[in-house]
Design a protein around this motif. Structure first.
Motif, PDB file in Angstrom:
ATOM      1  N   PRO A  64       0.821  -1.219   0.000  1.00 55.57           N
ATOM      2  CA  PRO A  64       0.000   0.000   0.000  1.00 55.57           C
ATOM      3  C   PRO A  64       0.854   1.268   0.000  1.00 55.57           C
ATOM      4  O   PRO A  64       0.391   2.330  -0.369  1.00 55.57           O
ATOM      5  N   GLU A  65       2.120   1.118   0.420  1.00 53.24           N
ATOM      6  CA  GLU A  65       3.019   2.260   0.503  1.00 53.24           C
ATOM      7  C   GLU A  65       4.201   2.043  -0.447  1.00 53.24           C
ATOM      8  O   GLU A  65       4.559   0.914  -0.786  1.00 53.24           O
ATOM      9  N   ARG A  72       5.067 -12.204  -5.392  1.00 51.81           N
ATOM     10  CA  ARG A  72       3.869 -12.138  -6.223  1.00 51.81           C
ATOM     11  C   ARG A  72       2.629 -12.638  -5.495  1.00 51.81           C
ATOM     12  O   ARG A  72       1.546 -12.074  -5.616  1.00 51.81           O
ATOM     13  N   ASP A  73       2.774 -13.700  -4.710  1.00 53.63           N
ATOM     14  CA  ASP A  73       1.589 -14.304  -4.091  1.00 53.63           C
ATOM     15  C   ASP A  73       1.451 -13.984  -2.605  1.00 53.63           C
ATOM     16  O   ASP A  73       0.730 -14.662  -1.882  1.00 53.63           O
ATOM     17  N   ASP A  74       2.132 -12.937  -2.147  1.00 53.65           N
ATOM     18  CA  ASP A  74       2.034 -12.540  -0.742  1.00 53.65           C
ATOM     19  C   ASP A  74       0.765 -11.718  -0.545  1.00 53.65           C
ATOM     20  O   ASP A  74       0.727 -10.520  -0.806  1.00 53.65           O
ATOM     21  N   SER A  75      -0.283 -12.364  -0.061  1.00 53.53           N
ATOM     22  CA  SER A  75      -1.596 -11.725   0.007  1.00 53.53           C
ATOM     23  C   SER A  75      -1.713 -10.715   1.143  1.00 53.53           C
ATOM     24  O   SER A  75      -2.795 -10.173   1.377  1.00 53.53           O
ATOM     25  N   SER A  76      -0.608 -10.424   1.840  1.00 57.23           N
ATOM     26  CA  SER A  76      -0.663  -9.356   2.841  1.00 57.23           C
ATOM     27  C   SER A  76      -0.645  -7.979   2.178  1.00 57.23           C
ATOM     28  O   SER A  76      -0.896  -6.968   2.828  1.00 57.23           O
ATOM     29  N   GLY A  77      -0.369  -7.942   0.855  1.00 56.84           N
ATOM     30  CA  GLY A  77      -0.420  -6.687   0.124  1.00 56.84           C
ATOM     31  C   GLY A  77      -1.816  -6.425  -0.424  1.00 56.84           C
ATOM     32  O   GLY A  77      -2.803  -7.017   0.021  1.00 56.84           O
ATOM     33  N   ILE A  78      -1.886  -5.520  -1.396  1.00 50.81           N
ATOM     34  CA  ILE A  78      -3.173  -5.193  -2.019  1.00 50.81           C
ATOM     35  C   ILE A  78      -3.085  -5.438  -3.517  1.00 50.81           C
ATOM     36  O   ILE A  78      -1.989  -5.537  -4.079  1.00 50.81           O
ATOM     37  N   LEU A  79      -4.227  -5.551  -4.165  1.00 55.09           N
ATOM     38  CA  LEU A  79      -4.288  -5.775  -5.601  1.00 55.09           C
ATOM     39  C   LEU A  79      -4.692  -4.498  -6.314  1.00 55.09           C
ATOM     40  O   LEU A  79      -5.677  -3.869  -5.971  1.00 55.09           O
ATOM     41  N   LYS A  80      -3.891  -4.110  -7.313  1.00 54.16           N
ATOM     42  CA  LYS A  80      -4.187  -2.941  -8.143  1.00 54.16           C
ATOM     43  C   LYS A  80      -4.111  -3.346  -9.604  1.00 54.16           C
ATOM     44  O   LYS A  80      -3.458  -4.324  -9.960  1.00 54.16           O
TER      45      LYS A  80
END
Length: 373
Positions: A64-65, A72-80
């Motif tokens: 997010p920052e 690639r598959d680290d779902s702790s991030g966000i999808l854009k």
């Protein structure tokens, strides 16, 4: 034949393997899905009546920052990513994307998103390349890299070679030269390569330069990219021995080289121009261009030109145009002397070890020596 209409030079592209999705995350008003691999695909979905749904197509989870990277598959991030927004009426709506989308993950947003999308799947879209190569070794890492590389190439092959399937989807000369070379190592099918060589040749401007990317609704000129069309033409000739096809494009090649020959005749070398002299994305370079003032020598372009002259001479020797070959070799020798005078500091690696005091000019000489031989 009517006007400029010609038979299609490549096979038709049809939807391929059907792909389902695995749910990664879901919550209030969203659901995130994983295709299991990066794909170019057409997406199909059945949307419930009276629904408002947003489908986001994403390559990977991101921070997010700024400044934090995720796998690639680290779902702790966000999808854009690019998105489609769908508003349904009183009936169920059968949605499909107009063009292929490049993604691994989907994020579906909307009120009661889990129930609004009743079903969803994808079908791969790419050029139907007949892969005839094979690779296997004792190191499983490289075996996986080979499979990933095939998937990468297929995602970049459609009606044209594309530089990046998720964003621009354009056929840039430098990217295409690399992709076409890889393609020739994967398959005996060279139809798309012939098409791209012809496409880019048709973009030639009155100056002699080719458009950096073509087909395209706008004109973008990056002078150095035209060299890569020549590099590709030579590689194609080496791989296929298709003299008759290459012979058709000798005029295009000569006109490219004449543009740079005129530059050398004016200045003694190729200098920084008034357009985008892109070379590569380097942190210290503004917009991918070396820090050279307009009119000053652009060393890398001179090396490109020299290598292009050697490639052009080689091509002409192979197809029996010896006079062209001799002229190109003479231009090469003349410019080599100029580059030695202006860009070589006199220090050379003699003991096989790098000296911290060697300048960038010495490194350039090492590159030049490789191009020369």
């Amino acid at each position: 034949e009517i006007g400029f209409l010609k038979p299609r030079p490549i096979p038709m592209i049809y939807p391929g393997r059907k792909i389902g999705f695995k749910t990664v995350k879901q919550g209030d008003g969203f659901i995130e899905l994983d295709a299991g691999e990066y794909i170019c695909a057409r997406v199909y979905a059945d949307i419930a009546p009276n629904s408002n749904v947003k489908i986001i197509y994403s390559e990977c989870y991101v921070s997010p920052e700024q400044g934090k990277n995720y796998k690639r598959d680290d779902s702790s991030g966000i999808l854009k990513g690019a998105c489609d927004i769908i508003h349904t009426g009183n009936d169920e709506y059968h949605f499909k994307t107009y063009w292929f989308k490049a993604f691994r993950f989907l994020r579906i947003e909307g009120e009661n998103a889990q129930n609004a999308v009743k079903s969803i799947f994808a079908e791969r879209i790419n050029y139907p390349l007949d892969i005839t190569s094979a690779f296997e070794c004792s190191d499983e890492y490289f075996n996986k890299m080979y499979k990933i590389s095939i998937n990468t190439m297929l995602c970049c092959m459609h009606e044209i070679f594309v530089d990046c399937p998720h964003y621009e989807q354009q056929q840039y000369q430098m990217d295409t030269a690399v992709e076409a070379n890889v393609s020739m190592r994967m398959s005996n099918d060279t139809a798309l390569i012939r098409k791209c060589i012809g496409d880019l040749a048709e973009s030639q401007c009155s100056s002699g330069l080719l458009c950096a990317n073509y087909p395209c609704t706008s004109v973008q000129i990056i002078p150095g990219f035209s060299f890569f069309w020549i590099f590709l033409l030579r590689d194609y000739l080496d791989y296929t021995k298709d003299d008759s096809f290459v012979r058709v494009h000798i005029g295009t090649m000569d006109k490219i080289l004449n543009y740079f020959d005129n530059e050398v005749r004016r200045n003694g070398y190729i200098s920084r121009s008034i357009v985008w002299d892109y070379i590569d994305w380097v942190a210290e370079w503004d917009e991918g261009v070396p820090p050279v003032e307009h009119g000053d020598i652009l060393t890398v372009y001179n090396l490109y030109y020299m290598y292009a002259l050697k490639n052009a001479a080689y091509i002409c020797e192979k197809i029996g145009k010896d006079n062209y070959a001799r002229e190109y070799n003479c231009r090469y020798e003349d410019l080599k002397n100029t580059v030695n005078d202006l860009c070589f500091d006199g220090e050379l690696y003699t003991d096989g070890h790098k000296n911290k005091n060697h300048s960038m000019h010495t490194i350039i000489w090492a590159v030049l020596s490789g191009a020369a031989e």
